[in-house]
Write an enzyme that holds these catalytic residues in place. Structure first.
Site, short mmCIF file in Angstrom:
data_model
loop_
_atom_site.label_atom_id
_atom_site.label_comp_id
_atom_site.label_asym_id
_atom_site.label_seq_id
_atom_site.Cartn_x
_atom_site.Cartn_y
_atom_site.Cartn_z
CG LEU A 17 -1.93 1.18 1.23
CD1 LEU A 17 -2.89 1.12 0.05
CD2 LEU A 17 -2.72 1.23 2.54
CB ILE A 421 22.20 17.51 15.73
CG1 ILE A 421 21.54 18.84 16.09
CG2 ILE A 421 21.66 16.42 16.64
CD1 ILE A 421 21.91 19.40 17.46
CD1 TRP A 551 12.24 4.51 18.45
CD2 TRP A 551 14.04 5.67 17.80
NE1 TRP A 551 11.87 5.84 18.34
CE2 TRP A 551 12.95 6.57 17.95
CE3 TRP A 551 15.28 6.16 17.40
CZ2 TRP A 551 13.07 7.95 17.70
CZ3 TRP A 551 15.40 7.53 17.16
CH2 TRP A 551 14.31 8.41 17.29
CG HIS A 685 11.88 18.39 11.29
ND1 HIS A 685 12.29 19.16 12.36
CD2 HIS A 685 12.19 17.11 11.60
CE1 HIS A 685 12.83 18.37 13.28
NE2 HIS A 685 12.77 17.13 12.85
CB CYS A 717 16.95 17.30 14.39
SG CYS A 717 16.91 15.52 14.73
#
Ligand code: GLN
Ligand code: ZN
Length: 748
Positions: A17, A421, A551, A685, A717
């Site tokens: 999908l 970072i 994680w 981002h 980040c």
């Protein structure tokens, strides 16, 4: 008895999908092609569940992106800005999910948040003054009919009104109260329509019931359901909860006219006590979540049958939460049988429910045998080491302020030191070269000289623009957890164990199989190489134990605390090796520290922070006072655990704060946060390049709240997902901004 599930993974066996939807995003297939693909996939999944022997099958658990978004769209909870654009239905849906920039307008995606204590993310419904709640789509009905035409009478699933209202964000001075009545009317319409189509049951998901509930929350829930259940249109209503127990409202819930109540007996620590103390009413059906919807391990049948013996007779066996949170099937893995036999993914969990329901004797015997074997040879020495850890192992000496006083002159950095970072853009070339190396198409020498060249270029760029503390760029790493997993003993890796994270995105967490240990240095080679190439300080770059654990798929035969301590000791060895090899600043990322914070605040410390924070301290407790320890966290949402973050006792912390830093800065200020801080000064981002002025502005806002000598300047980040061009431009502006602010401070 009967069996059911709360929901089934929808991305497909091999994430079909995902790939099909992404083709649609790229305009390679039309909407109707995507729709018919999805229809076939739903059919395959319903039939698979049916063939496994599950007696009651849900529908509308399918989603192109997210079920919470589906519910918002069903009820027309769509921002006016988006509603006003001339989208067709699917286009509008994806515009809400992912944003849209094109001929029809410009739309920001809805905010996305972590779904309770999972790594799945939902889209946050937006309630506005103009929101008119009404039935807007037919997905829930269409999918019911679709299944019915296949001869499968399903139980449609929808997010319940309480959780929908609790998760929503309210604008223009509105509040949940303003929408409750309208919302009940449309839920009722859904009931009526489904009943007319021949449905017998509906499932209302109310995971918000497992949180700490206030008196107002309880009143809201009871009001909503007293009204809603007064007219069920002949349907049986299942109230489905998961991710914990409903201790705050169990007594009230069982007196409401629900026909079925779904409780989680895996994460719900008090569920059993609740149903034993105040007996579950005989006229209702208990849906007992006894097969874990989040783990990858086989169910222990003996333990589960013991539990079932204590539950009422009219029980339906189900999963503890939707199977959305586990991979599709163990069949698609190539592990040796000795490993494979311990795993159960979504498809195998269906069989487990049926085995338990039918008390399949052969299956019980096989299961018993698996749990009787010794799965791994325990590392006795490691266990003893952990058992013998004492307080001093968790305390770095001297105390923070004394270390700070020693480090500052030695490191000799300017005011407002600049850094990044860790990762630099992972270009196509970087990924391609790595996969060629993994496939054996290029030699280790060729690969290593490629990585060395990337590091050289990265250092040269950082020196050229004038960053103060440099990084090597992490070009040798695929992923910050998998990279360490691969280098440590005790991990195994799946081929296809993907779990949906958000939208079409999946993650494939590594599996902690045994005791974790480090047999050789992991990062020393490239860190020392980079340091040898420059006179500036290069930060060593590690992932912390809590993030690696959070994680990964954890073990269940030992506590996650024990596994985290094992990881911590392994990373501690790495820290000490870096230090011994001349690395003077070491960053230990705890990007996912908040991930497993318990849902109930009362459990935050005893169940999590009381060992997670010490695990981090264990990693760096033995370094010399002169070595500066950094950490990095990805969530700016740590206002409520600020003391715990300070107690990690790092020397410097960087965090994501570029969008909403002000309230966090206030909190740092109020709490006399001792650790030096690098609140991200721009958002990585987004591909936007922040101007010098913009960054200066952010820096000045930070300086208004935090003493200058505590502040570092960095992006929010790692840069690995960004393109090279925008990264270079953004970092140049960052350094310029810091220089200008420094000058202004000096001139004052
Ligand atoms: N050091 C890591 C990087 O820069 C941190 C990533 C993260 O916070 N998710 O990529
Ligand atoms: Zn981050």
């Amino acid at each position: 008895m009967t069996t059911t599930i709360i929901g089934f993974p929808r991305l497909g066996e091999f994430r079909e999908l995902k790939f099909e939807t992404e083709k649609y995003f790229r305009n390679e297939i039309a909407a109707d092609e995507l729709q018919s693909f999805a229809k076939n996939l739903r059919k395959k999944h319903w039939q698979l569940v049916q063939e496994a022997g599950i007696t009651e099958i849900p529908s509308n658990d399918f989603s192109f992106y997210d079920n919470t978004l589906d519910t918002a769209v069903l009820f027309n909870i769509i921002p006016k800005k988006v509603k006003d654009l001339a989208f067709d239905e699917l286009e509008e849906y994806f515009a809400l999910a992912r944003g849209y920039q094109g001929a029809k307008g410009d739309v920001h995606a809805l905010p996305m948040k972590k779904w309770f204590n999972t790594n799945y993310h939902y889209l946050v419904p937006q309630f506005e003054k103009t929101t008119t709640i009404q039935l807007n789509t037919t997905k829930i009905f269409d999918e019911f009919i679709e299944a019915k035409e296949l001869g499968i009478l399903t139980r449609p699933v929808i997010l319940g009104p309480f959780t929908l209202l609790k998760l929503g964000q309210y604008h223009d001075g509105t509040s949940s109260q303003d929408f409750a009545t309208q919302l009940l009317t449309v839920y009722q319409e859904v009931f009526t329509k489904l009943a007319a189509l021949g449905a017998e049951w509906i499932q209302l998901d109310e995971p918000s019931l497992v949180l700490d509930l206030s008196q107002e929350d309880k009143a809201l829930f009871i009001n909503l359901y007293e009204t809603l259940l007064a007219n069920k249109a002949g349907l049986n209503v299942l109230l489905q909860t998961y991710f914990g127990d409903i201790r705050d409202i169990y007594g009230e819930v069982i007196t409401l006219p629900f026909d079925g109540i779904g409780l989680d007996f895996i994460e719900g620590k008090e569920s059993l006590a609740l149903v034993t103390k105040t007996p579950f009413p005989a006229e209702k059906r208990l849906f007992a979540g006894v097969v874990n919807g989040k783990n990858i391990w086989k169910n222990n049948y003996i333990t589960t049958l013991d539990l079932l013996a204590k539950l009422p007779k009219q029980t339906t066996l189900t999963t503890s939460c939707s199977l959305l949170h586990v991979p599709y099937s163990v069949e698609n893995e190539v592990f040796p049988d000795t490993i494979k036999q311990h795993f159960a993914f979504a498809k195998e969990k269906l069989t487990e429910l049926v085995d338990l329901d039918t008390c399949n004797q052969q299956a019980l015997a096989e299961n018993k045998q698996i749990f009787e074997q010794e799965r791994i040879v325990p590392n006795k020495e490691l266990q003893a080491n952990i058992a013998h850890l004492n307080e001093t192992d968790f305390v770095r000496l001297p105390a923070f302020s004394e270390r700070e006083a020693q480090q500052t002159p030695l490191l000799n950095l300017p005011t407002l030191p600049t850094t990044t970072i860790g990762s630099f853009p992972q270009t196509k070339e970087v990924k391609l070269t790595r996969s060629k190396f993994k496939r054996g198409e290029i030699t280790k020498e060729t690969y290593d000289s490629f990585v060395a060249q990337k590091i050289d270029d990265c250092l040269a760029f950082q020196e050229e623009i004038g960053l103060d503390v440099l990084v090597h760029g992490e070009f040798e790493r695929n992923d910050m957890v998998e990279f360490f997993g691969e280098a440590l003993d005790g991990y195994v890796f799946s081929k296809n164990a993907w779990v949906q994270s958000y939208g079409t995105r999946g993650v494939k967490p590594p599996i902690i199989w045994g005791d974790i240990s480090r047999s050789k240095p992991i990062t020393v080679q490239w860190s020392t190489y980079a340091q040898s190439k420059t006179d500036k300080i290069v930060k060593g770059m590690l992932t912390g134990p809590v993030t690696i654990l959070n994680w990964s798929f954890p073990r269940e035969d030992i506590t996650i605390q024990e596994s985290t301590y094992q990881l911590a000791l392994a990373i501690q060895e790495e820290v000490l090796d870096l230090e011994a090899n001349g690395i003077r600043i070491i960053q230990i990322d705890e990007a996912a520290l908040r991930e497993k914070l318990p849902l109930r605040q009362t459990d935050w410390h005893t169940e999590y922070l009381d060992w997670a924070i010490p695990a981090f301290r264990l990693v760096h407790s033995k370094v010399q006072p002169e070595t500066q320890i950094h950490t990095h966290m990805c969530y700016s949402e740590f206002e409520d655990i600020i003391q715990a973050i300070d107690d990690m006792d790092a020397d410097v912390i960087s965090f994501e704060a570029s969008r909403s830093n002000l309230s966090l800065l206030d909190a740092l200020n109020r709490n006399h946060f001792k650790t030096q801080v690098g609140p991200g000064v721009y958002d990585i981002h987004s591909p936007r390049i922040p101007s010098v002025e913009e960054i200066k502005d952010t820096i000045n806002k930070v300086l208004a709240k935090i003493p200058t000598e505590k502040v570092w300047i960095n992006p929010d980040c790692g840069l690995k997902t960004r393109g090279e061009k925008e990264t270079y431009a953004s970092l140049e502006n960052l350094v310029q901004a810091a220089k200008q602010v420094r000058k202004e401070l000096a001139d004052d």
